[in-house]
Motif scaffolding. Structure first.
Motif, PDB file in Angstrom:
ATOM      1  N   GLN A  75       0.825  -1.212   0.000  1.00 30.38           N
ATOM      2  CA  GLN A  75       0.000   0.000   0.000  1.00 30.38           C
ATOM      3  C   GLN A  75       0.859   1.263   0.000  1.00 30.38           C
ATOM      4  OE1 GLN A  75      -3.478   0.330   2.456  1.00 30.38           O
ATOM      5  NE2 GLN A  75      -3.749  -1.881   2.595  1.00 30.38           N
ATOM      6  N   LEU A  76       1.928   1.269   0.780  1.00 33.73           N
ATOM      7  CA  LEU A  76       2.782   2.456   0.800  1.00 33.73           C
ATOM      8  C   LEU A  76       3.485   2.661  -0.537  1.00 33.73           C
ATOM      9  CD1 LEU A  76       4.470   2.383   4.352  1.00 33.73           C
ATOM     10  CD2 LEU A  76       2.564   3.809   3.559  1.00 33.73           C
ATOM     11  N   SER A  77       3.921   1.575  -1.157  1.00 30.18           N
ATOM     12  CA  SER A  77       4.588   1.709  -2.460  1.00 30.18           C
ATOM     13  C   SER A  77       3.620   2.210  -3.524  1.00 30.18           C
ATOM     14  CB  SER A  77       5.179   0.358  -2.881  1.00 30.18           C
ATOM     15  OG  SER A  77       6.179  -0.059  -1.981  1.00 30.18           O
ATOM     16  N   ASP A  78       2.401   1.690  -3.502  1.00 32.63           N
ATOM     17  CA  ASP A  78       1.407   2.101  -4.500  1.00 32.63           C
ATOM     18  C   ASP A  78       1.069   3.584  -4.360  1.00 32.63           C
ATOM     19  OD1 ASP A  78       1.342  -0.453  -5.511  1.00 32.63           O
ATOM     20  OD2 ASP A  78      -0.582  -0.994  -4.603  1.00 32.63           O
ATOM     21  N   VAL A  79       0.840   4.028  -3.129  1.00 28.60           N
ATOM     22  CA  VAL A  79       0.482   5.437  -2.952  1.00 28.60           C
ATOM     23  C   VAL A  79       1.698   6.328  -3.198  1.00 28.60           C
ATOM     24  CG1 VAL A  79       0.888   5.630  -0.439  1.00 28.60           C
ATOM     25  CG2 VAL A  79      -0.887   7.012  -1.537  1.00 28.60           C
ATOM     26  N   ARG A  80       2.887   5.862  -2.856  1.00 28.94           N
ATOM     27  CA  ARG A  80       4.097   6.620  -3.174  1.00 28.94           C
ATOM     28  C   ARG A  80       4.220   6.839  -4.680  1.00 28.94           C
ATOM     29  NH1 ARG A  80       9.323   3.857  -3.147  1.00 28.94           N
ATOM     30  NH2 ARG A  80       8.117   2.494  -4.521  1.00 28.94           N
ATOM     31  N   ASP A  81       4.037   5.758  -5.453  1.00 34.60           N
ATOM     32  CA  ASP A  81       4.175   5.872  -6.912  1.00 34.60           C
ATOM     33  C   ASP A  81       3.132   6.816  -7.492  1.00 34.60           C
ATOM     34  OD1 ASP A  81       6.243   4.092  -6.685  1.00 34.60           O
ATOM     35  OD2 ASP A  81       5.107   2.360  -7.410  1.00 34.60           O
ATOM     36  N   ALA A  82       1.899   6.752  -6.960  1.00 34.35           N
ATOM     37  CA  ALA A  82       0.846   7.642  -7.447  1.00 34.35           C
ATOM     38  C   ALA A  82       1.145   9.095  -7.087  1.00 34.35           C
ATOM     39  CB  ALA A  82      -0.506   7.223  -6.865  1.00 34.35           C
ATOM     40  N   LEU A  83       1.648   9.323  -5.884  1.00 35.24           N
ATOM     41  CA  LEU A  83       1.991  10.681  -5.472  1.00 35.24           C
ATOM     42  C   LEU A  83       3.148  11.239  -6.291  1.00 35.24           C
ATOM     43  CD1 LEU A  83       1.679  10.316  -1.598  1.00 35.24           C
ATOM     44  CD2 LEU A  83       0.461  12.008  -2.982  1.00 35.24           C
ATOM     45  N   VAL A  84       4.157  10.419  -6.535  1.00 38.92           N
ATOM     46  CA  VAL A  84       5.306  10.867  -7.326  1.00 38.92           C
ATOM     47  C   VAL A  84       4.860  11.218  -8.743  1.00 38.92           C
ATOM     48  CG1 VAL A  84       7.471  10.088  -8.387  1.00 38.92           C
ATOM     49  CG2 VAL A  84       7.042   9.680  -5.946  1.00 38.92           C
ATOM     50  N   ASP A  85       4.002  10.382  -9.327  1.00 37.50           N
ATOM     51  CA  ASP A  85       3.474  10.650 -10.668  1.00 37.50           C
ATOM     52  C   ASP A  85       2.677  11.956 -10.699  1.00 37.50           C
ATOM     53  OD1 ASP A  85       2.639   9.786 -13.480  1.00 37.50           O
ATOM     54  OD2 ASP A  85       0.695   9.921 -12.473  1.00 37.50           O
ATOM     55  N   SER A  86       1.810  12.131  -9.712  1.00 35.67           N
ATOM     56  CA  SER A  86       0.976  13.334  -9.663  1.00 35.67           C
ATOM     57  C   SER A  86       1.822  14.578  -9.417  1.00 35.67           C
ATOM     58  CB  SER A  86      -0.080  13.189  -8.564  1.00 35.67           C
ATOM     59  OG  SER A  86      -0.931  12.080  -8.825  1.00 35.67           O
ATOM     60  N   ALA A  87       2.796  14.470  -8.535  1.00 32.50           N
ATOM     61  CA  ALA A  87       3.676  15.612  -8.265  1.00 32.50           C
ATOM     62  C   ALA A  87       4.453  16.004  -9.512  1.00 32.50           C
ATOM     63  CB  ALA A  87       4.626  15.272  -7.120  1.00 32.50           C
ATOM     64  N   GLY A  88       4.898  15.005 -10.266  1.00 35.77           N
ATOM     65  CA  GLY A  88       5.641  15.287 -11.488  1.00 35.77           C
ATOM     66  C   GLY A  88       4.826  16.102 -12.483  1.00 35.77           C
ATOM     67  N   GLN A  89       3.514  15.840 -12.548  1.00 33.20           N
ATOM     68  CA  GLN A  89       2.655  16.609 -13.448  1.00 33.20           C
ATOM     69  C   GLN A  89       2.565  18.075 -13.041  1.00 33.20           C
ATOM     70  OE1 GLN A  89      -1.145  14.674 -14.375  1.00 33.20           O
ATOM     71  NE2 GLN A  89      -0.308  12.768 -13.557  1.00 33.20           N
ATOM     72  N   LEU A  90       2.847  18.346 -11.772  1.00 33.06           N
ATOM     73  CA  LEU A  90       2.764  19.710 -11.246  1.00 33.06           C
ATOM     74  C   LEU A  90       4.138  20.350 -11.071  1.00 33.06           C
ATOM     75  CD1 LEU A  90       0.113  18.873  -8.509  1.00 33.06           C
ATOM     76  CD2 LEU A  90      -0.309  20.238 -10.578  1.00 33.06           C
ATOM     77  N   ASN A  91       5.167  19.676 -11.571  1.00 29.15           N
ATOM     78  CA  ASN A  91       6.548  20.143 -11.417  1.00 29.15           C
ATOM     79  C   ASN A  91       6.940  20.236  -9.939  1.00 29.15           C
ATOM     80  OD1 ASN A  91       8.946  20.744 -12.776  1.00 29.15           O
ATOM     81  ND2 ASN A  91       8.662  22.944 -12.504  1.00 29.15           N
ATOM     82  N   LEU A  92       6.452  19.273  -9.154  1.00 30.57           N
ATOM     83  CA  LEU A  92       6.760  19.185  -7.733  1.00 30.57           C
ATOM     84  C   LEU A  92       7.461  17.867  -7.451  1.00 30.57           C
ATOM     85  CD1 LEU A  92       3.279  20.267  -6.292  1.00 30.57           C
ATOM     86  CD2 LEU A  92       5.290  21.731  -6.601  1.00 30.57           C
ATOM     87  N   ARG A  93       8.056  17.765  -6.276  1.00 32.52           N
ATOM     88  CA  ARG A  93       8.591  16.487  -5.812  1.00 32.52           C
ATOM     89  C   ARG A  93       8.213  16.291  -4.344  1.00 32.52           C
ATOM     90  NH1 ARG A  93      14.565  15.357  -8.384  1.00 32.52           N
ATOM     91  NH2 ARG A  93      14.012  13.172  -7.995  1.00 32.52           N
ATOM     92  N   LEU A  94       8.354  15.051  -3.884  1.00 30.37           N
ATOM     93  CA  LEU A  94       8.027  14.679  -2.513  1.00 30.37           C
ATOM     94  C   LEU A  94       9.215  13.986  -1.883  1.00 30.37           C
ATOM     95  CD1 LEU A  94       4.558  13.129  -3.339  1.00 30.37           C
ATOM     96  CD2 LEU A  94       4.891  15.278  -2.150  1.00 30.37           C
ATOM     97  N   CYS A  95       9.310  14.101  -0.563  1.00 30.58           N
ATOM     98  CA  CYS A  95      10.361  13.361   0.129  1.00 30.58           C
ATOM     99  C   CYS A  95       9.940  13.050   1.554  1.00 30.58           C
ATOM    100  CB  CYS A  95      11.688  14.113   0.108  1.00 30.58           C
ATOM    101  SG  CYS A  95      11.694  15.691   0.970  1.00 30.58           S
ATOM    102  N   GLY A  96      10.675  12.088   2.141  1.00 31.09           N
ATOM    103  CA  GLY A  96      10.532  11.785   3.551  1.00 31.09           C
ATOM    104  C   GLY A  96      11.465  12.667   4.378  1.00 31.09           C
ATOM    105  N   GLY A  97      11.643  12.279   5.638  1.00 28.04           N
ATOM    106  CA  GLY A  97      12.442  13.080   6.570  1.00 28.04           C
ATOM    107  C   GLY A  97      11.543  13.765   7.573  1.00 28.04           C
ATOM    108  N   GLY A  98      12.017  13.883   8.821  1.00 25.57           N
ATOM    109  CA  GLY A  98      11.205  14.450   9.890  1.00 25.57           C
ATOM    110  C   GLY A  98      11.106  15.958   9.877  1.00 25.57           C
TER     111      GLY A  98
END
Length: 378
Positions: A75-98
């Protein structure tokens, strides 16, 4: 709002929440991208949920009910991949870290929902400083009394998961000297810290009723405790972890808690006591400050022990439960981290900054790690 009845849930099931950083591709600072990202994500049909967090530079994802490590990582991998794809369409990126390494908290924007606006009005600047990124893990409990017993028994293991997840050495462009600095921000809230010691749900209902009568709290969401009961889900929620840099690490920490919880509730190796909290804040500090190199104090014997040694010992104690829960793959990742040639997430961030001498480049490589791309120093 009265305290909800404790819902029925399957024992030792899990739910995992990750609060993720939204950054731009220009200088890798945080950016106000949550609303657009949620809009693009609507086309993805996933088991995991995605929703806004308190500021618009954050996004929260949460799994459905998971029984095994495989369920969590899928589930985490699937939602990660969807978020990365969606962010890419908006010229954004996502990351972890506290924490984000160099963002300016004063530039953050509170999300326009009644609850977040109320929190902002009450807590002022703390609300924007709350742009920090935690992993929360829910553990299903067979009864409300079991939930309280487990909550207090797990208090000894809070330093373990703080150290294992630590990924927030930088704040506002400075190295804090901490492995996990995020919890210092959380600790500023008046209803943070540890839950009051009680082992019967009837006592907890009475406590909540008195707190509600004061007008200070309206629901369990008003408590920012390290571990809190979530009666609407039939779970306890462990809230002390930084978001790791990878979903694999996040899944491993979730099943560590699952295995420890099953071992504690089924074998009951000790009985929780209020005196267990005599050294709670000190042990928590050791894990935040020094991570796996910290030393914690046994509340019963006053013996000081290295966290690495205690985590290795705990991995041995829960081994049969890990086999039965099919959690071995996740725990193997944590075993590898206990060896000093495998850097913690905080250690990786520092090593990357030492090599690059440029925090935006560190964040760029954080994004690559979150996306599953191999980076230098791994």
């Amino acid at each position: 709002m009265s305290l909800e009845a404790f819902a029925s849930s399957r024992a030792f099931t899990m739910g995992v929440e990750l609060e993720l950083q939204i950054v731009n591709r220009h200088d890798y600072d945080l950016t106000n991208g949550a609303a657009d990202l949620l809009r693009v994500m609507e086309r993805h049909k996933l088991e995991a949920d995605v929703k806004p967090e308190i500021t618009s530079s954050m996004i929260e994802t949460s799994t459905g009910i998971c029984e095994r490590h495989h369920d969590v990582i899928t589930q985490l991998s699937d939602v990660r991949d969807a978020l990365v794809d969606s962010a890419g369409q908006l010229n954004l990126r996502l990351c972890g870290g506290g924490t984000h390494a160099f963002q300016d908290w004063s530039q953050r924007r509170i999300v326009d929902t009644p609850r977040y606006l109320q929190v902002s009005q009450l807590y002022g600047y703390l609300s924007k400083q709350f742009t920090v990124f935690g992993q929360h893990v829910h553990i299903g409990c067979p009864s409300p009394d079991d939930a309280l017993w487990l909550l207090h028994a797990l208090s000894r293991y809070v330093p373990h998961v703080i150290a294992l997840s630590a990924s927030s050495p930088y704040i506002q462009g400075s190295d804090t000297g901490y492995e996990s600095s995020r919890l210092n921000t959380v600790s500023a809230f008046p209803l943070s810290g540890r839950a009051p010691f009680m082992l019967k749900w009837s006592e907890f209902e009475h406590f909540f009723s008195k707190m509600e009568h004061t007008g200070v709290v309206k629901s369990m969401k008003d408590f920012y405790w390290d571990i809190r009961p979530k009666p609407e889900f039939g779970t306890i929620e462990v809230r002390v972890m930084d978001v790791p840099l990878t979903v694999e690490k996040a899944a491993a920490i979730a099943v560590y808690l699952q295995c420890v919880a099953r071992w504690l509730l089924t074998e009951k190796p000790f009985e929780p006591q209020d005196d267990d909290y005599l050294v709670y804040s000190y042990n928590r500090f050791q894990a935040c400050r020094f991570g796996l190199d910290g030393e914690v104090v046994d509340p019963r014997t006053a013996e000081h022990k290295p966290l690495r040694q205690l985590i290795a010992q705990t991995l041995q104690q829960v081994e049969m439960h890990a086999i039965e829960l099919r959690a071995e793959k996740g725990l193997l990742l944590l075993r590898d981290q206990l060896t000093r040639d495998q850097p913690s997430d905080a250690g990786w961030l520092r090593a990357t900054q030492q090599r690059e001498q440029y925090l935006p480049e560190v964040v760029r490589q954080q994004c690559m790690r979150f996306e599953g791309v191999r980076t230098p120093g791994r």
